[in-house]
Design a protein around this motif. Structure first.
Motif, PDB file in Angstrom:
ATOM      1  N   PHE A   1       0.838  -1.200   0.000  1.00 61.12           N
ATOM      2  CA  PHE A   1       0.000   0.000   0.000  1.00 61.12           C
ATOM      3  C   PHE A   1       0.870   1.245   0.000  1.00 61.12           C
ATOM      4  O   PHE A   1       1.920   1.288   0.658  1.00 61.12           O
ATOM      5  CB  PHE A   1      -0.917   0.052   1.232  1.00 61.12           C
ATOM      6  N   LEU A   2       0.407   2.274  -0.730  1.00 60.11           N
ATOM      7  CA  LEU A   2       0.964   3.618  -0.644  1.00 60.11           C
ATOM      8  C   LEU A   2      -0.138   4.565  -0.174  1.00 60.11           C
ATOM      9  O   LEU A   2      -1.303   4.419  -0.565  1.00 60.11           O
ATOM     10  CB  LEU A   2       1.494   4.085  -2.002  1.00 60.11           C
ATOM     11  N   ILE A   3       0.231   5.504   0.657  1.00 61.29           N
ATOM     12  CA  ILE A   3      -0.706   6.524   1.136  1.00 61.29           C
ATOM     13  C   ILE A   3      -0.317   7.843   0.479  1.00 61.29           C
ATOM     14  O   ILE A   3       0.817   8.308   0.620  1.00 61.29           O
ATOM     15  CB  ILE A   3      -0.658   6.636   2.671  1.00 61.29           C
ATOM     16  N   GLY A   4      -1.233   8.426  -0.277  1.00 53.65           N
ATOM     17  CA  GLY A   4      -0.943   9.649  -1.016  1.00 53.65           C
ATOM     18  C   GLY A   4      -1.669  10.843  -0.438  1.00 53.65           C
ATOM     19  O   GLY A   4      -2.782  10.718   0.067  1.00 53.65           O
ATOM     20  N   GLN A   5      -1.047  12.025  -0.550  1.00 54.60           N
ATOM     21  CA  GLN A   5      -1.660  13.228   0.007  1.00 54.60           C
ATOM     22  C   GLN A   5      -1.906  14.323  -1.034  1.00 54.60           C
ATOM     23  O   GLN A   5      -2.023  15.490  -0.711  1.00 54.60           O
ATOM     24  CB  GLN A   5      -0.812  13.769   1.166  1.00 54.60           C
ATOM     25  N   ARG A   6      -1.970  13.954  -2.311  1.00 54.43           N
ATOM     26  CA  ARG A   6      -2.388  14.869  -3.377  1.00 54.43           C
ATOM     27  C   ARG A   6      -1.579  16.170  -3.403  1.00 54.43           C
ATOM     28  O   ARG A   6      -2.122  17.264  -3.186  1.00 54.43           O
ATOM     29  CB  ARG A   6      -3.875  15.182  -3.248  1.00 54.43           C
ATOM     30  N   PRO A   7      -0.295  16.115  -3.709  1.00 51.34           N
ATOM     31  CA  PRO A   7       0.550  17.321  -3.638  1.00 51.34           C
ATOM     32  C   PRO A   7       0.159  18.429  -4.616  1.00 51.34           C
ATOM     33  O   PRO A   7       0.297  19.609  -4.294  1.00 51.34           O
ATOM     34  CB  PRO A   7       1.954  16.778  -3.930  1.00 51.34           C
ATOM     35  N   VAL A   8      -0.319  18.061  -5.820  1.00 52.58           N
ATOM     36  CA  VAL A   8      -0.715  19.093  -6.790  1.00 52.58           C
ATOM     37  C   VAL A   8      -1.892  19.898  -6.248  1.00 52.58           C
ATOM     38  O   VAL A   8      -1.887  21.138  -6.255  1.00 52.58           O
ATOM     39  CB  VAL A   8      -1.060  18.453  -8.150  1.00 52.58           C
ATOM     40  N   GLU A   9      -2.898  19.199  -5.779  1.00 51.91           N
ATOM     41  CA  GLU A   9      -4.079  19.855  -5.207  1.00 51.91           C
ATOM     42  C   GLU A   9      -3.700  20.666  -3.968  1.00 51.91           C
ATOM     43  O   GLU A   9      -4.220  21.773  -3.742  1.00 51.91           O
ATOM     44  CB  GLU A   9      -5.110  18.795  -4.855  1.00 51.91           C
ATOM     45  N   GLN A  10      -2.805  20.115  -3.176  1.00 59.49           N
ATOM     46  CA  GLN A  10      -2.340  20.785  -1.963  1.00 59.49           C
ATOM     47  C   GLN A  10      -1.732  22.147  -2.287  1.00 59.49           C
ATOM     48  O   GLN A  10      -2.072  23.171  -1.672  1.00 59.49           O
ATOM     49  CB  GLN A  10      -1.306  19.879  -1.290  1.00 59.49           C
ATOM     50  N   ALA A  11      -0.823  22.163  -3.268  1.00 62.00           N
ATOM     51  CA  ALA A  11      -0.148  23.407  -3.632  1.00 62.00           C
ATOM     52  C   ALA A  11      -1.110  24.407  -4.268  1.00 62.00           C
ATOM     53  O   ALA A  11      -1.041  25.615  -4.008  1.00 62.00           O
ATOM     54  CB  ALA A  11       1.010  23.109  -4.582  1.00 62.00           C
ATOM     55  N   GLU A  12      -2.011  23.908  -5.097  1.00 58.08           N
ATOM     56  CA  GLU A  12      -2.984  24.782  -5.765  1.00 58.08           C
ATOM     57  C   GLU A  12      -3.874  25.483  -4.747  1.00 58.08           C
ATOM     58  O   GLU A  12      -4.119  26.691  -4.824  1.00 58.08           O
ATOM     59  CB  GLU A  12      -3.822  23.954  -6.733  1.00 58.08           C
ATOM     60  N   LYS A  13      -4.353  24.751  -3.758  1.00 61.47           N
ATOM     61  CA  LYS A  13      -5.212  25.339  -2.729  1.00 61.47           C
ATOM     62  C   LYS A  13      -4.433  26.312  -1.844  1.00 61.47           C
ATOM     63  O   LYS A  13      -4.972  27.349  -1.423  1.00 61.47           O
ATOM     64  CB  LYS A  13      -5.825  24.238  -1.877  1.00 61.47           C
ATOM     65  N   ALA A  14      -3.181  25.981  -1.538  1.00 61.18           N
ATOM     66  CA  ALA A  14      -2.366  26.864  -0.708  1.00 61.18           C
ATOM     67  C   ALA A  14      -2.178  28.216  -1.390  1.00 61.18           C
ATOM     68  O   ALA A  14      -2.297  29.276  -0.761  1.00 61.18           O
ATOM     69  CB  ALA A  14      -1.007  26.214  -0.430  1.00 61.18           C
TER      70      ALA A  14
END
Length: 350
Positions: free
Chosen positions: A304-317
């Motif tokens: 398993f890999l746990i992902g935290q959506r970095p593209v979406e994270q940066a866009e919202k920030a």
């Protein structure tokens, strides 16, 4: 307040300061003491203050200089190459406003390089900063410098307590650790030992890895079935020889290890080791969907890999910081991103 629009005057009265002080904080101009600024922003959030956006939009847009401070990507670790994609999407979305972004990439865990990049940012004098405060001590110092310069900043990936950050976008690292623990708990026998691998040069100063580890261990204290040993180690780099030098003695001394959690995105380094050693029965869980992590997930070396959506994270920030600079919109302090649980069966969906 009785359904009417909250005014700057209302905030000033509740904060016990002048209207001018509130105006300087909300419009990010002039110097205001850090504790006063934090109190005013807190009251503005509590009162759900909404500026007159229509009036703001009629003003001639100025050029907004925004600095982004994130680690370098190197080798097979491509996680930090995802955030610039999100920033670029956000910049395009706010046209015709003029935004000048400048990226400052520091070498992971290199405190001297981090401090050099923060000095460069201060010399550039941006209107706002987005950054990943991976190294707690040095990031805390930078936060104080930004506070003194009255420059708002948004955290991504990692949250640090007791700062005046405008907002945080990222995972709930503690809960993420608990999710990883639950996956492993379902995947191995209750008496098997679990190895926690931290690929970091100074774990104590790495906030998000500490939080993941704390969440992971807390799960087995109050909800877990597994009763095996929980063995935590640090590996300073992802280089194959370094990984082997640390892991060889552990596996030579014990044949009871049933699972490994890699608390960072460099899960592929441990997967390579297990693959080469023929230890395919080890249940491996780690973080982030990219590069060799994907390859070893497909081969089922990683379960398993746990992902935290970095593209979406940066866009919202970016959007939160831009809305604050442009429309004085006060964001929520923390916005936890959903985490994705990915295995070989569903990876095509992400």
């Amino acid at each position: 307040m009785n359904g009417r629009r909250i005014r700057i005057k209302d905030i000033a009265e509740k904060a016990g300061v002048s209207i001018g002080t509130v105006d300087r904080v909300l419009h990010n101009r002039g110097e205001v003491k850090a504790d006063t600024k934090q109190r005013i922003l807190k009251i503005a959030r509590e009162l759900n203050y909404q500026p007159n956006i229509a009036a703001q939009a009629l003003k001639s847009p100025t050029a907004y200089r925004i600095a982004i401070l994130i680690p370098q990507s190197y080798g097979d670790n491509l996680f930090w190459d995802q955030h610039p994609v999100g920033i670029q999407k956000a910049v395009e979305a706010v046209q015709p406003y003029t935004v000048q972004t400048r990226f400052y990439r520091y070498e992971m865990y290199n405190t001297s390089d981090f401090e050099a990049k923060t000095n460069e940012i201060r010399e550039w004098n941006p209107r706002g900063v987005i950054f990943a405060p991976i190294m707690k001590k040095e990031s805390d110092t930078f936060c104080h410098q930004l506070d003194d310069a009255n420059i708002p900043y948004v955290f991504i990936d990692t949250f640090i307590n007791n700062t005046n950050c405008l907002a945080f976008l990222g995972e709930d690292a503690f809960q993420s650790g608990r999710v990883a623990a639950s996956l492993i708990d379902m995947g191995i026998s209750r008496d098997k030992d679990i190895l926690i691998v931290n690929t970091a040069k100074n774990l104590e100063n790495t906030e998000h890895l500490n939080s993941r580890n704390q969440g992971f261990l807390s799960y087995f204290m109050d909800a877990g079935i597994n009763i095996g040993k929980k063995i935590s180690i640090e590996i300073p780099t992802a280089q194959a020889d370094v990984v082997s030098n640390v892991l060889d003695p552990i596996f030579n001394q014990s044949n009871n290890i049933g699972a490994i959690l890699v608390s960072s995105s460099r899960t592929y380094a441990v997967a390579e080791y297990l693959n080469q050693k023929g230890l395919r029965e080890i249940f491996l869980v780690g973080y982030e969907l990219f590069g060799k992590n994907v390859t070893y997930l497909q081969r089922r070396v990683i379960q398993f890999l746990i992902g935290q959506r970095p593209v979406e994270q940066a866009e919202k920030a970016f959007k939160k910081l831009f809305d604050y600079l442009t429309f004085n919109t006060i964001p929520e302090k923390k916005e936890f991103q959903p985490i994705d649980i990915i295995n070989a069966e569903n990876m095509g969906l992400f």
